[in-house]
Design a protein around this motif. Structure first.
Motif, mmCIF file in Angstrom:
data_model
loop_
_atom_site.group_PDB
_atom_site.id
_atom_site.type_symbol
_atom_site.label_atom_id
_atom_site.label_comp_id
_atom_site.label_asym_id
_atom_site.label_seq_id
_atom_site.Cartn_x
_atom_site.Cartn_y
_atom_site.Cartn_z
ATOM 1 N N LYS A 75 35.283 41.489 33.917
ATOM 2 C CA LYS A 75 36.381 42.195 34.586
ATOM 3 C C LYS A 75 37.285 41.269 35.400
ATOM 4 N N SER A 76 37.306 39.985 35.072
ATOM 5 C CA SER A 76 38.179 39.036 35.754
ATOM 6 C C SER A 76 38.787 38.082 34.733
ATOM 7 N N HIS B 54 42.079 40.873 38.445
ATOM 8 C CA HIS B 54 41.094 41.884 38.069
ATOM 9 C C HIS B 54 41.553 42.590 36.794
ATOM 10 N N ASP B 55 40.691 42.599 35.784
ATOM 11 C CA ASP B 55 40.963 43.264 34.501
ATOM 12 C C ASP B 55 39.922 44.365 34.335
ATOM 13 N N GLU B 56 40.252 45.561 34.796
ATOM 14 C CA GLU B 56 39.285 46.658 34.871
ATOM 15 C C GLU B 56 38.670 46.994 33.521
ATOM 16 N N LYS B 57 39.472 47.060 32.461
ATOM 17 C CA LYS B 57 38.969 47.472 31.150
ATOM 18 C C LYS B 57 38.498 46.297 30.301
ATOM 19 N N ASP B 58 38.584 45.086 30.808
ATOM 20 C CA ASP B 58 38.147 43.880 30.102
ATOM 21 C C ASP B 58 38.842 43.757 28.747
ATOM 22 N N ILE C 168 45.979 42.271 40.207
ATOM 23 C CA ILE C 168 45.435 43.194 39.205
ATOM 24 C C ILE C 168 46.301 43.081 37.961
#
Length: 132
Positions: A43-44, A71-75, A98
């Motif tokens: 997620k990063s 931050h990459d919430e959904k990967d 983000i």
């Protein structure tokens, strides 16, 4: 010691004096666009952002690259993707951005599998053989 905080035209400015005429100003971060250089974390991602600035002495434009952790919430990000980053509250010691959206997906090279290679080589041999 007095502080004045004001909000004008979407910019937060904070001015104050500390023992004399020292002035402190805070600015709001703007969204940036960059290229993903690493996605090995959960997620990063690490995004490289290029910027140009004018050097007054040499009268030339100079390119500088800055790396940001985001931050990459959904990967969903991969190396080479072009992404837009929006500022956020601090999520960790290094993450203050983000991933807002993926602007352009990277063209990923996929090597041929063994089955495809063997099928390709037999078809090449068949077409190269002399026909009587």
């Amino acid at each position: 010691m007095g502080w004045n905080v004001s909000l004008q035209e979407g910019k937060i400015s904070c001015e104050g004096s500390v023992e004399g005429s020292e002035v402190v100003r805070l600015r709001k971060m703007k969204p940036v666009v960059g290229i993903v250089v690493s996605n090995k974390m959960q997620k990063s991602v690490v995004v490289a952002v290029d910027r140009l600035f004018h050097h007054k002495l040499y009268n030339r434009y100079i390119k500088r690259t800055t790396k940001f952790m985001a931050h990459d919430e959904k990967d969903q990000c991969y190396i080479g993707d072009q992404v837009r980053l929006d500022p956020s509250r601090p999520l960790s010691k290094w993450k203050h951005w983000i991933v807002a959206e993926i602007l352009r997906k990277a063209r990923i090279y996929q090597p041929l599998s063994d089955n495809t290679i063997s099928q390709t080589s037999t078809s090449v041999e068949a077409s190269a053989a002399p026909q009587a």
